[in-house]
Design a protein around this motif. Structure first.
Motif, PDB file in Angstrom:
ATOM      1  N   LEU A 344     -29.318  -8.731 -38.003  1.00 53.46           N
ATOM      2  CA  LEU A 344     -28.060  -9.806 -38.637  1.00 53.46           C
ATOM      3  C   LEU A 344     -29.392 -11.022 -38.036  1.00 53.46           C
ATOM      4  N   LEU A 345     -29.328 -12.331 -38.975  1.00 52.40           N
ATOM      5  CA  LEU A 345     -30.241 -13.727 -38.714  1.00 52.40           C
ATOM      6  C   LEU A 345     -29.828 -14.626 -39.309  1.00 52.40           C
ATOM      7  N   PRO A 346     -28.982 -15.685 -38.711  1.00 53.30           N
ATOM      8  CA  PRO A 346     -29.160 -16.623 -40.199  1.00 53.30           C
ATOM      9  C   PRO A 346     -30.596 -17.758 -39.358  1.00 53.30           C
ATOM     10  N   THR A 347     -30.502 -18.392 -39.998  1.00 50.23           N
ATOM     11  CA  THR A 347     -31.852 -19.478 -40.762  1.00 50.23           C
ATOM     12  C   THR A 347     -31.011 -20.937 -40.942  1.00 50.23           C
ATOM     13  N   GLY A 348     -31.739 -21.492 -40.747  1.00 46.38           N
ATOM     14  CA  GLY A 348     -32.042 -23.129 -40.442  1.00 46.38           C
ATOM     15  C   GLY A 348     -32.449 -24.145 -42.333  1.00 46.38           C
ATOM     16  N   ALA A 349     -33.264 -22.604 -42.358  1.00 47.12           N
ATOM     17  CA  ALA A 349     -34.736 -23.354 -43.362  1.00 47.12           C
ATOM     18  C   ALA A 349     -33.571 -22.710 -44.940  1.00 47.12           C
ATOM     19  N   GLY A 350     -34.068 -23.838 -46.325  1.00 45.67           N
ATOM     20  CA  GLY A 350     -33.841 -23.800 -47.188  1.00 45.67           C
ATOM     21  C   GLY A 350     -34.655 -22.519 -48.224  1.00 45.67           C
ATOM     22  N   HIS A 351     -33.529 -21.999 -49.295  1.00 45.74           N
ATOM     23  CA  HIS A 351     -34.216 -20.779 -49.587  1.00 45.74           C
ATOM     24  C   HIS A 351     -34.143 -21.190 -50.987  1.00 45.74           C
ATOM     25  N   ASP A 352     -34.620 -20.005 -52.278  1.00 43.47           N
ATOM     26  CA  ASP A 352     -34.492 -20.076 -53.487  1.00 43.47           C
ATOM     27  C   ASP A 352     -33.574 -19.191 -53.742  1.00 43.47           C
ATOM     28  N   ALA A 353     -33.201 -17.976 -52.904  1.00 44.72           N
ATOM     29  CA  ALA A 353     -32.397 -17.105 -52.548  1.00 44.72           C
ATOM     30  C   ALA A 353     -30.460 -17.968 -52.375  1.00 44.72           C
ATOM     31  N   GLY A 354     -30.759 -19.139 -51.257  1.00 40.37           N
ATOM     32  CA  GLY A 354     -29.443 -19.928 -51.099  1.00 40.37           C
ATOM     33  C   GLY A 354     -28.826 -20.403 -52.232  1.00 40.37           C
ATOM     34  N   VAL A 355     -29.756 -20.813 -53.169  1.00 44.92           N
ATOM     35  CA  VAL A 355     -29.438 -21.814 -54.751  1.00 44.92           C
ATOM     36  C   VAL A 355     -28.692 -20.529 -55.569  1.00 44.92           C
ATOM     37  N   LEU A 356     -29.270 -19.371 -55.493  1.00 43.71           N
ATOM     38  CA  LEU A 356     -28.512 -18.177 -56.448  1.00 43.71           C
ATOM     39  C   LEU A 356     -27.919 -17.403 -56.160  1.00 43.71           C
ATOM     40  N   SER A 357     -27.320 -17.758 -54.556  1.00 44.88           N
ATOM     41  CA  SER A 357     -26.017 -17.047 -53.704  1.00 44.88           C
ATOM     42  C   SER A 357     -24.760 -17.400 -54.928  1.00 44.88           C
ATOM     43  N   ALA A 358     -24.947 -19.031 -54.948  1.00 53.28           N
ATOM     44  CA  ALA A 358     -23.199 -19.369 -55.845  1.00 53.28           C
ATOM     45  C   ALA A 358     -22.903 -18.533 -57.112  1.00 53.28           C
ATOM     46  N   TYR A 359     -24.365 -17.671 -57.584  1.00 47.34           N
ATOM     47  CA  TYR A 359     -24.124 -17.206 -59.045  1.00 47.34           C
ATOM     48  C   TYR A 359     -24.527 -15.492 -58.823  1.00 47.34           C
ATOM     49  N   VAL A 360     -24.853 -15.267 -58.212  1.00 49.99           N
ATOM     50  CA  VAL A 360     -25.611 -13.764 -58.198  1.00 49.99           C
ATOM     51  C   VAL A 360     -25.532 -13.177 -56.724  1.00 49.99           C
ATOM     52  N   PRO A 361     -25.109 -11.670 -55.805  1.00 54.19           N
ATOM     53  CA  PRO A 361     -24.448 -11.271 -54.402  1.00 54.19           C
ATOM     54  C   PRO A 361     -26.312 -12.046 -54.611  1.00 54.19           C
TER      55      PRO A 361
END
Length: 402
Positions: A344-361
């Motif tokens: 498992l690994l966190p990241t400091g970079a933004g991604h489209d997956a981060g945007v969608l995560s509030a709406y879909v798994p």
């Protein structure tokens, strides 16, 4: 072609002869060439390609029932930062195409349709709005604001969209498409050395640091560099230099905070001219959103004091903000079961997956970057690790499509 071969095929598109690396801003000649290439490659593998209302490309591997509901998507972006690396964005796109082609070849009777999506303007290098395409789709970005955005040449996003076949009035939230998505898994080159230290080729993402962009406008008095005494100047460039140092100092006070001035434009920009104004753009990040806000307030206070000390004025405004993201826990757990060797690994970079995560798994896979360098020409991923990333993506998508 495999993902490795596809990356080689596009390796000359958008090369930046001055900066090194690649410069592929949204709807530039280079990015348009990549979009056309993606369309051809996807179609050659039997995938059905469409363009949505916000300019995102979708390449579909339909399920036997033919319905595009309850679908699983992967993908990333093709645009880049100025002088960026070859893997940030394109690796996720080519890996998605490769993965769907392999699933199709196996004749897997998936229950869910699969798709590779290419979101436009993820980097925000042309309109200073990170993840513009995905934020429009989910409804986080006001389409009126998006249409009015202007690039360095004064071209609005509405004008640019219209030039390339989009209806500017149809930009914005796409609830029907959002309701059809069951899960999003984005593969991306790691933008650090986490996997190097873990000695693993692929990781499952846990979270994204909260991050945002701010614009600082400093105004002073333009004048002649040769006739204006040093003690009779209101020079915003002097204030800007002090502010850049202040940003570093304030961020250094907070563990794990990051603050960066990465872009500065003096007005009018002449060598023998005292600037009348300076525009700066700042990036601030931390896992705790409250800490980001506190750090920005501290920087703004320092900015105002420094500007006043130089006889200048300062205005700070927020361009965009993405709160800290924790990816879907159940999806993380399922991916760990499917990929037992992936840490498992966190990241400091933004991604489209981060945007969608509030709406879909939503979830992410990271592929090892041996040097840890990203947003620069030295960004890299080895061929063997890229293959491991594709295999991991195939495993996850096949499982989710059932």
């Amino acid at each position: 072609m495999t993902a490795v071969q596809m990356l080689a095929a596009i390796s000359e598109i958008g090369r930046d002869q001055q900066r090194g690396g690649y410069s592929r801003p949204v709807f530039s000649e280079a990015e348009l060439e990549l979009r056309a290439w993606f369309t051809r490659e996807a179609a050659s593998r039997g995938l059905d390609v469409e363009v949505d209302r916000n300019g995102a490309l979708w390449a579909w591997l339909d399920a036997p029932h033919g319905k595009r509901q309850d679908v699983v998507i992967t993908g990333s972006h093709l645009d880049s930062v100025p002088g960026g690396g070859a893997y940030d964005g394109p690796l996720g796109v080519v890996s998605g195409v490769d993965a769907l082609a392999r699933i199709k070849e196996r004749g897997h009777p998936q229950r869910r349709a699969l798709a590779v999506v290419v979101f436009p303007e993820e980097e925000g290098s042309r309109y200073n709005q990170a993840c513009l395409g995905s934020r429009l789709m989910v409804g986080e970005l006001d389409p009126q604001k998006a249409r009015a955005l202007t690039d360095a040449e004064g071209v609005t996003f509405a004008e640019l969209a219209a030039r390339h076949g989009l209806d500017p009035e149809h930009l914005g939230a796409d609830p029907e498409r959002m309701q059809s998505i069951a899960a999003f898994v984005e593969l991306h080159v790691e933008q650090g050395k986490g996997l190097v230290h873990m000695n693993a080729p692929v990781a499952v993402a846990t979270s994204i640091l909260g991050h945002g962009r701010w614009h600082l406008r400093l105004e002073g008095e333009g004048n002649h560099a040769g006739t204006t005494p040093m003690d009779d100047r209101r020079d915003p460039m002097v204030a800007a230099a002090q502010i850049i140092l202040a940003v570093r100092e304030e961020a250094a006070k907070i563990p794990d905070a990051r603050a960066t001035i990465g872009n500065l434009i003096p007005v009018p920009g002449g060598t023998n001219v005292i600037a009348s104004a300076v525009d700066l753009w700042m990036d601030v990040r931390h896992l705790d959103d409250a800490v980001v806000r506190r750090l920005v307030r501290a920087i703004e206070a320092r900015t105002q004091a420094i500007a006043a000390g130089e006889g200048c004025s300062a205005v700070m405004s927020e361009n965009s903000y993405s709160p800290t993201v924790t990816f879907d826990r159940q999806l993380q757990q399922r991916m760990q079961e499917l990929l037992p060797g992936a840490p498992l690994l966190p990241t400091g970079a933004g991604h489209d997956a981060g945007v969608l995560s509030a709406y879909v798994p939503s979830a992410m896979l990271f592929v090892r970057n041996p040097g840890g360098v990203s947003h620069a020409p030295a960004e890299h991923a080895g061929d063997a690790d890229i293959e491991e990333g594709v295999l991991a993506l195939v495993t996850v998508l096949e499982d989710l499509s059932r």
